[in-house]
Scaffold this active site. Structure first.
Site, short mmCIF file in Angstrom:
data_model
loop_
_atom_site.label_atom_id
_atom_site.label_comp_id
_atom_site.label_asym_id
_atom_site.label_seq_id
_atom_site.Cartn_x
_atom_site.Cartn_y
_atom_site.Cartn_z
N GLU A 49 -6.19 -1.50 19.15
CA GLU A 49 -5.68 -0.68 20.25
C GLU A 49 -6.78 0.13 20.94
O GLU A 49 -6.65 0.48 22.12
CB GLU A 49 -4.56 0.24 19.77
CG GLU A 49 -3.25 -0.48 19.44
CD GLU A 49 -3.22 -1.00 18.02
OE1 GLU A 49 -4.27 -0.93 17.33
OE2 GLU A 49 -2.15 -1.47 17.58
N PHE A 111 8.92 6.11 9.05
CA PHE A 111 7.91 5.07 8.99
C PHE A 111 7.18 4.95 10.33
O PHE A 111 7.81 4.84 11.37
CB PHE A 111 8.56 3.72 8.63
CG PHE A 111 7.58 2.59 8.62
CD1 PHE A 111 6.51 2.58 7.72
CD2 PHE A 111 7.71 1.53 9.52
CE1 PHE A 111 5.60 1.54 7.72
CE2 PHE A 111 6.80 0.49 9.52
CZ PHE A 111 5.73 0.50 8.62
N GLN A 112 5.88 5.02 10.29
CA GLN A 112 5.03 4.93 11.47
C GLN A 112 5.32 5.99 12.52
O GLN A 112 5.17 5.76 13.72
CB GLN A 112 5.08 3.52 12.08
CG GLN A 112 4.50 2.48 11.13
CD GLN A 112 4.21 1.15 11.78
OE1 GLN A 112 4.90 0.73 12.69
NE2 GLN A 112 3.17 0.49 11.30
N LYS A 161 12.18 4.85 20.50
CA LYS A 161 12.66 3.48 20.44
C LYS A 161 14.10 3.34 20.97
O LYS A 161 14.42 2.41 21.70
CB LYS A 161 12.60 2.99 18.99
CG LYS A 161 12.91 1.54 18.81
CD LYS A 161 12.63 1.09 17.37
CE LYS A 161 12.99 -0.41 17.25
NZ LYS A 161 12.58 -0.95 15.97
N MET A 471 -30.91 4.82 19.01
CA MET A 471 -31.05 6.17 19.57
C MET A 471 -31.16 7.21 18.46
O MET A 471 -31.90 8.18 18.56
CB MET A 471 -29.87 6.48 20.50
CG MET A 471 -30.03 7.77 21.27
SD MET A 471 -31.54 7.79 22.25
CE MET A 471 -30.94 7.26 23.85
C1 LIG Z 1 -18.44 5.85 18.07
C2 LIG Z 1 -19.77 6.49 17.98
N1 LIG Z 1 -20.30 6.77 16.76
C3 LIG Z 1 -21.52 7.32 16.66
C4 LIG Z 1 -22.25 7.64 17.79
C5 LIG Z 1 -23.63 8.29 17.67
N2 LIG Z 1 -24.65 7.37 18.18
C6 LIG Z 1 -25.16 7.50 19.43
S1 LIG Z 1 -26.26 6.31 19.79
C7 LIG Z 1 -26.11 5.62 18.27
C8 LIG Z 1 -26.88 4.40 17.91
C9 LIG Z 1 -26.48 3.21 18.70
O1 LIG Z 1 -27.02 2.07 18.08
P1 LIG Z 1 -26.94 0.69 18.81
O2 LIG Z 1 -25.55 0.41 19.25
O3 LIG Z 1 -27.59 -0.35 17.98
O4 LIG Z 1 -27.76 0.95 20.14
P2 LIG Z 1 -29.32 1.26 20.30
O5 LIG Z 1 -29.48 2.74 20.38
O6 LIG Z 1 -30.03 0.68 19.13
O7 LIG Z 1 -29.67 0.61 21.58
C10 LIG Z 1 -25.19 6.33 17.49
C11 LIG Z 1 -24.85 6.02 16.09
C12 LIG Z 1 -21.65 7.35 19.03
N3 LIG Z 1 -22.25 7.63 20.19
N4 LIG Z 1 -20.44 6.75 19.10
#
Ligand SMILES: Cc1ncc(C[n+]2csc(CCOP(=O)(O)OP(=O)(O)O)c2C)c(N)n1
Ligand SMILES: [Mg+2]
Lengths: 575, 168
Positions: A49, A111-112, A161, A471
């Site tokens: 979802e 439920f749910q 529902k 990042m």
């Molecule tokens: C759902 C979610 N969880 C954690 C983060 C924190 N976060 C920001 S950038 C990043 C790393 C992203 O890694 P990747 O998708 O491999 O992209 P890259 O930076 O390597 O290009 C994380 C964990 C986020 N922005 N969103």
């Protein structure tokens, strides 16, 4: 006419112009699904979802229409939450419809059962719990009206529902008048005149264009203002494409990873004209030292954005297009040759987008994105994920197509890109839609490859695969003594993943393969995934570090241009 | 500085929840909040006391306006307004102290509304500082139980709800 609650939902959706909904069924929405085949609405079955909400969001961003997603009660509804919050932060008009347990069970931990209106209270523009069939037509009408008008945003409708099953008289209500909701659209003439006076007197004016420009279809007016008064334009991440990025007055994105000349322009301007932008911290960095020399005009449809983060000299509440239309006749034609020359000098000192001509070692993500730009002429709909890949995409792809970048800016939701691209492709079947994503974010919603195949969508997917939560790793390298705690990421073989879904794929490890593989993907009639094995420790530059002001950027290292896997602390760069 | 806001809103299920959730989420410092019916059926009236400077209070007001069911927000801080609170105070009272407590009540124009074997329940209406003073004087006797309603406010003179404070 007499309809069931479920039929009323679809009847209203059709009248609201909805042709596509994204969802997953379940006990509390069985009546809705039962009625659906009788209506001219295409249901896209997603695999989670969260993806339904992102797809509705992507659909909305690509089309300018309201996106719709659908989920059952309980876990179906909670799975929507991240997608709804993403839409809220980026002012995306979506309507989320959830089933709720039958009225007699509400409050009994049935439920749910989950209190989804309570849960989504702070992440929706408005929400409803419908327990009375007579209210349903009005709620549906209001929900779409609220989602798309004023500052757009997500609206959730939770329908019990038994209400879906009950039968009653249906009439499509007239456009609602809500005493507590009357967005101001036209700018106050006195403030508009004040703004014009400031613009006419400015020597170094600068426009900051945000997503509000795109949302209000104000791109033509923005361009007229920029050209008439010779004002350069910096955008926020979500303002990208409000002005074609190859326009001579475009400075691209500003902020934490904005180009140096864009940020220097912000710090040196004497008049900042912010349009549909909210001075988010990723743009401003150290707020007290943001645009220190500037008077500020702030045009926004949301009065609460004005003065929230930054004190302004001329506030104008209104719809960006309408305000600009009233402003334009008062603005005198002007040129600012010295100001533009100064910006050109800063620009020449940046080693930015000429990456194709830089010597490099290994496979640079910047080069990959730049090649995507070259191959598509800046005309693709780019849907980017979050992380380093998002910033490289924003920096090295010049978006010339209006609404040509779809990205999660405010919430920064990893896993957004693939499902949002599904929505975008369905909204724009003829467009070339590229997903650019990291290996981490892609794994958060890669189950949606099944939806891509089921819907026969010709999506192109570029994974900038660095084997890291890149990042995070970059911050650890720069600010946490290179201790890569929890950021190394073991990924699957993405080509085998693609193959499992029957999707064409290629792995790219050498720069020479980049261009031809991209070309092959574009020619390929169906979806295709490319696993770009980029240098693992590449960094995003320039970068404004935590607590710094915009002019205190860590610049790109000079030759060899791009930092290599042996890492080391980034050198302070040229100029 | 403390500001008094009057908030009018449609009387819908959950509206109070929306308002309080907003205050919490935006980190607004709310001193008191009271809500009840207004002169218009279907419209509730809330009095909120917010602590903060003008920019904070302006944000509170603007964020409240973003709630679909909120129809009007007025800051009456700088207006001539009647500000009132009601308190019920159950104070320990013996045959010896009862008279003294009743005297204090007289001075404050408070009323004894219930008499128990060893207690008196006092009702007082007025500005907060007046109530504070009475409480301070009663405390030595032993306050067993107390409830304060929080501030309600009304601008003096003629001032219908539609007369002022058009939204920005
Ligand atoms: C759902 C979610 N969880 C954690 C983060 C924190 N976060 C920001 S950038 C990043 C790393 C992203 O890694 P990747 O998708 O491999 O992209 P890259 O930076 O390597 O290009 C994380 C964990 C986020 N922005 N969103
Ligand atoms: Mg990565």
């Amino acid at each position: 006419m007499n309809l069931t609650g479920a039929q009323m939902v679809w009847e209203s959706l059709v009248r609201e112009g909805v042709d596509t909904v994204f969802g997953i069924s379940g006990g509390a929405v069985l009546h809705l699904y039962h009625a659906l085949p009788d209506y001219p609405i295409h249901h896209v079955l997603v695999r989670h979802e969260q993806a339904a909400a992102h797809a509705a969001d992507g659909y909305a961003r690509a089309s300018g229409k309201v996106g719709v997603c659908l989920a059952t009660s309980g876990p179906g509804a909670t799975n929507l939450v991240t997608g709804i919050a993403t839409a809220m932060m980026d002012s995306s008009p979506i309507v989320a419809i959830t089933g709720q347990v039958a009225t007699p069970f509400i409050g009994k931990d049935a439920f749910q059962e989950v209190d989804i209106t309570g849960i989504t209270l702070p992440i929706t523009k408005h929400n409803y719990l419908v327990t009375d069939l007579r209210e349903l037509p009005y709620v549906l009408r209001e929900a779409f009206y609220i989602a798309r008008s004023g500052r757009p945003g997500p609206v959730l409708i939770d329908i019990a529902k038994d209400v879906q099953a009950a039968t009653g008289e249906y009439e499509y209500p007239p456009e609602p008048t809500l005493p507590g909701y009357r967005p101001t659209l036209v700018g106050n003439p006195r403030q508009v005149a004040q703004a014009a006076a400031l613009i006419n007197a400015a020597r170094q004016p600068l426009i900051l264009a945000g997503r509000g420009v795109i949302l209000s279809d104000a791109a033509p007016e923005l361009r007229q203002l920029a050209e008439k008064a010779d004002i350069p334009v910096v955008t926020t991440l979500l303002g990208i494409s409000a002005l074609p990025e190859t326009h001579p007055l475009s400075l691209g994105m500003g902020g934490m990873h904005g180009e140096a000349y864009a940020n220097l322009a912000i710090q040196e301007t004497d008049l900042l004209i912010a349009i549909g932008a909210r001075f988010d911290d990723r743009l401003t960095s150290a707020l007290r030292r943001f645009a220190p020399k500037a008077r500020i005009i702030h045009i926004d449809i949301d009065p609460a954005e004005i003065g929230k983060n930054i004190a302004v000299d001329v506030p104008i509440v209104g719809d960006a297009a309408l305000v600009l239309r009233s402003l334009l006749p008062l603005v005198e034609p002007a040129t600012h040759p010295e100001w533009l020359k100064q910006i050109a000098i800063w620009r020449a000192q940046s080693s930015e987008r000429d990456i194709l001509n830089q010597p490099m070692t290994g496979l640079c993500p910047q080069y990959v994105v730049r090649s995507l730009y070259e191959a598509t002429g800046g005309q693709a709909i780019m849907v980017s994920d979050v992380g380093q890949n998002q910033m490289w995409e924003a920096q090295y792809y010049q978006h010339d197509r209006l609404r040509g970048l779809i990205s999660s800016g405010g919430l920064g939701t990893m896993g957004f890109a693939l499902p949002a691209a599904i929505g975008a492709q369905l909204a724009r079947p003829d467009a070339l839609v590229w997903v650019t994503t990291g290996d981490g974010g892609f794994q958060m919603n890669m189950q949606e490859l099944a939806t891509v195949v089921q819907e026969k969508l010709p999506l192109k997917i570029a994974i900038l695969n660095n084997g890291y939560l890149g990042m995070v790793r970059q911050w650890q390298e720069m600010f946490f003594s290179r201790r890569y705690s929890g950021s190394h990421l073991l990924g699957p073989d993405f080509c085998q993943i693609a193959a499992a879904y029957g999707i064409a794929s290629a792995r790219v490890t050498e720069p020479e393969q980049v261009g031809p593989t991209i070309a092959r993907a574009i020619e390929h009639p169906g979806p295709m995934l490319i696993d770009f094995r980029i240098n693992p420790e590449e960094n995003v530059y320039p970068m404004v570090g935590p607590g710094a002001a915009l002019e205190e950027m860590i610049r790109r290292p000079t030759a060899p241009v791009l930092a290599q896997a042996d890492g080391g602390t980034p050198e302070e760069a040229e100029s | 500085m403390k500001h008094t806001l009057i908030v009018l809103m449609e009387d819908r299920p959950g509206v109070l929840n929306r308002v309080s959730s907003l205050f919490r989420r935006r980190n607004f410092n709310i001193e008191s909040l009271t809500v009840g019916h207004s002169e218009t059926p279907g419209i509730s009236r809330m009095t909120v006391v917010v602590d903060g400077d003008d920019t904070v209070v302006e944000q509170v007001s603007k964020q409240l306006y973003k709630l679909i069911h909120v129809t009007k927000v007025t800051d009456v801080t700088s207006e001539a307004a009647v500000l009132r609170e009601l308190a019920l105070i159950k104070v320990h009272a013996t045959a010896n102290t009862r008279g003294e407590i009743m005297q204090l009540c007289d001075i404050f124009r408070a009323k004894a509304v219930d008499v128990g074997a060893d207690s008196l329940t006092i009702e007082i209406t007025g500005q907060e500082d007046k109530i504070d003073s009475l409480i301070a004087l009663l405390r030595p006797f032993g306050i067993k139980e107390m409830v304060r309603t929080g501030r309600v406010a009304m601008v003096r003179g003629w001032s219908g709800n539609g007369s002022r404070g058009a939204r920005s």
